[in-house]
Scaffold this active site. Structure first.
Site, PDB file in Angstrom:
ATOM      1  N   LYS A  10       5.784  13.162  15.462  1.00 48.62           N
ATOM      2  CA  LYS A  10       4.387  13.397  15.810  1.00 48.62           C
ATOM      3  C   LYS A  10       4.177  13.053  17.288  1.00 48.62           C
ATOM      4  O   LYS A  10       4.855  12.198  17.851  1.00 48.62           O
ATOM      5  CB  LYS A  10       3.465  12.536  14.953  1.00 48.62           C
ATOM      6  CG  LYS A  10       3.466  12.883  13.478  1.00 48.62           C
ATOM      7  CD  LYS A  10       2.501  11.991  12.722  1.00 48.62           C
ATOM      8  CE  LYS A  10       2.495  12.283  11.240  1.00 48.62           C
ATOM      9  NZ  LYS A  10       1.570  11.402  10.495  1.00 48.62           N
TER      10      LYS A  10
ATOM     11  N   LYS B 160       0.832  -1.207   0.000  1.00 40.63           N
ATOM     12  CA  LYS B 160       0.000   0.000   0.000  1.00 40.63           C
ATOM     13  C   LYS B 160       0.862   1.250   0.000  1.00 40.63           C
ATOM     14  O   LYS B 160       1.835   1.347   0.752  1.00 40.63           O
ATOM     15  CB  LYS B 160      -0.924   0.036   1.221  1.00 40.63           C
ATOM     16  CG  LYS B 160      -1.877   1.241   1.204  1.00 40.63           C
ATOM     17  CD  LYS B 160      -2.788   1.274   2.411  1.00 40.63           C
ATOM     18  CE  LYS B 160      -2.080   1.780   3.651  1.00 40.63           C
ATOM     19  NZ  LYS B 160      -2.990   1.975   4.782  1.00 40.63           N
TER      20      LYS B 160
ATOM     21  N   ARG C 125      -9.988   0.538   8.320  1.00 40.34           N
ATOM     22  CA  ARG C 125      -9.249  -0.378   9.194  1.00 40.34           C
ATOM     23  C   ARG C 125      -8.639   0.351  10.380  1.00 40.34           C
ATOM     24  O   ARG C 125      -8.467  -0.223  11.452  1.00 40.34           O
ATOM     25  CB  ARG C 125      -8.232  -1.194   8.410  1.00 40.34           C
ATOM     26  CG  ARG C 125      -7.120  -0.445   7.683  1.00 40.34           C
ATOM     27  CD  ARG C 125      -5.957  -0.157   8.602  1.00 40.34           C
ATOM     28  NE  ARG C 125      -4.714   0.015   7.893  1.00 40.34           N
ATOM     29  CZ  ARG C 125      -3.725   0.783   8.327  1.00 40.34           C
ATOM     30  NH1 ARG C 125      -3.857   1.505   9.436  1.00 40.34           N
ATOM     31  NH2 ARG C 125      -2.598   0.839   7.643  1.00 40.34           N
TER      32      ARG C 125
ATOM     33  N   THR D 195      -0.274   9.372  15.904  1.00 37.45           N
ATOM     34  CA  THR D 195       1.186   9.325  15.835  1.00 37.45           C
ATOM     35  C   THR D 195       1.649   8.047  15.167  1.00 37.45           C
ATOM     36  O   THR D 195       1.499   6.957  15.718  1.00 37.45           O
ATOM     37  CB  THR D 195       1.800   9.433  17.248  1.00 37.45           C
ATOM     38  OG1 THR D 195       1.387  10.663  17.837  1.00 37.45           O
ATOM     39  CG2 THR D 195       3.320   9.380  17.200  1.00 37.45           C
ATOM     40  N   ASP D 196       2.216   8.193  13.962  1.00 34.83           N
ATOM     41  CA  ASP D 196       2.742   7.031  13.248  1.00 34.83           C
ATOM     42  C   ASP D 196       4.089   7.319  12.595  1.00 34.83           C
ATOM     43  O   ASP D 196       4.576   6.548  11.786  1.00 34.83           O
ATOM     44  CB  ASP D 196       1.742   6.559  12.184  1.00 34.83           C
ATOM     45  CG  ASP D 196       1.439   7.625  11.143  1.00 34.83           C
ATOM     46  OD1 ASP D 196       1.936   8.761  11.284  1.00 34.83           O
ATOM     47  OD2 ASP D 196       0.695   7.320  10.188  1.00 34.83           O
TER      48      ASP D 196
ATOM     49  N   GLN E 127     -10.974  10.786  10.249  1.00 36.64           N
ATOM     50  CA  GLN E 127     -10.672   9.621  11.066  1.00 36.64           C
ATOM     51  C   GLN E 127     -11.419   9.654  12.394  1.00 36.64           C
ATOM     52  O   GLN E 127     -11.801   8.605  12.914  1.00 36.64           O
ATOM     53  CB  GLN E 127      -9.168   9.479  11.298  1.00 36.64           C
ATOM     54  CG  GLN E 127      -8.776   8.234  12.098  1.00 36.64           C
ATOM     55  CD  GLN E 127      -9.367   6.931  11.585  1.00 36.64           C
ATOM     56  OE1 GLN E 127      -9.835   6.088  12.345  1.00 36.64           O
ATOM     57  NE2 GLN E 127      -9.376   6.732  10.264  1.00 36.64           N
TER      58      GLN E 127
END
Length: 331
Positions: free
Chosen positions: A232, A69, A114, A227-228, A142
């Protein structure tokens, strides 16, 4: 051979939120059952006003599918300058037995679904059984997806919402009331919203502490979504000091997730992290053990979530004759 093409409208018709929640549970269990090969994901930050692009790759031994992806976000000038959304996604599915490309599908809706489902799975595993009030810090797309998912697995009585943009907050209130009929209290401050929470959802993609430790009441479950990537942050690291910390992927969260911040400040050690959510779903570790625990779910997002969800959509498309086939080459 033929490859199936599914656009965003196709994807939306081929799966519902309840099925996505089941897919995400399946994904987490597979991850903690040695069924998944998932390399570290790659992120590229582009010069402003452009945003970031993430690439996630995963192999699921259980379904013999490889997924890849590409997802972008933060391209704020896209609608006006290029006529496309500020965030987009594309998923490729490969048959792992031959590495043949079986499907190309829109990934933007799947990412939202998801990710929302991940929050709901954590609520099932870690929130108090009598939880009824949700606080939403951030009220974008989101934040709505989290409510759609959580509403599938519990009765939400009230939402306390805050956003730095009043117009975004007003649209959120109107949309949630229209879609669910759930009362939304627009908070005057972040603190006012957080102090009401049985379940706290953060979706701000923030660059600093948004929620302070002394705002969080005993028994709160925190769904940390924003936070990814390193840099962040949404939560005061002190919140982690006495909390039960559960992550989606230990490898990702200690390097790129919300959990990195308390580790970096030596507020907690890696051994203080309770475990991965798949371990709880498999019964290997306990979830919530009393009503006073503060529980945190740090979700960085994993390729295996995309893999299982996208494969369900692909199988549904085959069964229903949806989408369009094309050929790259003839066998």
């Amino acid at each position: 051979m033929q490859t199936l093409l599914l656009n965003k409208e196709d994807v939306g018709r081929l799966i519902c939120m309840r099925d996505v929640i089941a897919a995400v549970e399946e994904a987490y269990k597979a991850f903690n059952s040695d069924q998944v090969v998932q390399p570290d994901y790659i992120g590229i930050h582009l010069p402003s006003p452009r945003g970031e692009v993430d690439f996630k790759l995963g192999y699921n031994k259980a379904n013999e599918v490889i997924s890849m992806k590409a997802s972008s976000g933060g391209f704020i000038d896209n609608p006006a300058a290029h006529g496309v959304p500020s965030g987009m996604g594309t998923i490729l599915l490969f048959d792992a037995r031959s590495c043949a490309l079986t499907c190309v599908m829109d990934g933007s809706l799947i990412t939202g679904l998801r990710t929302g489902a991940a929050g709901a799975v954590s609520v099932k595993a870690l929130a108090r059984k009598d939880a009824r009030k949700v606080a939403s810090i951030g009220t974008g797309n989101q934040a709505r997806m989290q409510i759609r998912a959580i509403n599938e697995i519990m009765a939400i009585e009230e939402i306390h919402a805050w956003d730095s943009h009043p117009e975004t907050l007003a649209r959120y209130k109107a949309d949630i009331d229209s879609e669910f009929g759930i009362s939304v209290v627009t908070a005057n401050s972040k603190r006012a919203a957080v102090e009401q929470a049985d379940i706290l959802v953060t979706t701000t993609r923030g660059k600093g502490s948004v929620v302070e430790a002394d705002w969080v009441k005993a028994g709160t479950h925190i769904v940390a979504i924003g936070t990814d990537q390193r840099g962040k942050q949404e939560l005061d690291p002190e919140i982690f000091r006495n909390a039960k910390v559960v992550v989606d992927s230990m490898a990702q969260c200690v390097e790129k997730g919300e959990t990195w911040h308390p580790l970096d400040r030596n507020i907690i050690a890696r051994n203080d992290i309770h475990g991965e959510i798949g371990e709880i779903l498999l019964g290997r570790k306990p979830g919530r053990e009393n009503d006073d625990e503060v529980t945190i779910f740090d979700s960085t997002g994993m390729a295996i979530q995309d893999n299982v969800t996208a494969n369900r959509i692909y199988r549904n498309a085959i069964d229903r004759g949806a989408g369009t086939f094309f050929e790259f080459f003839k066998s």
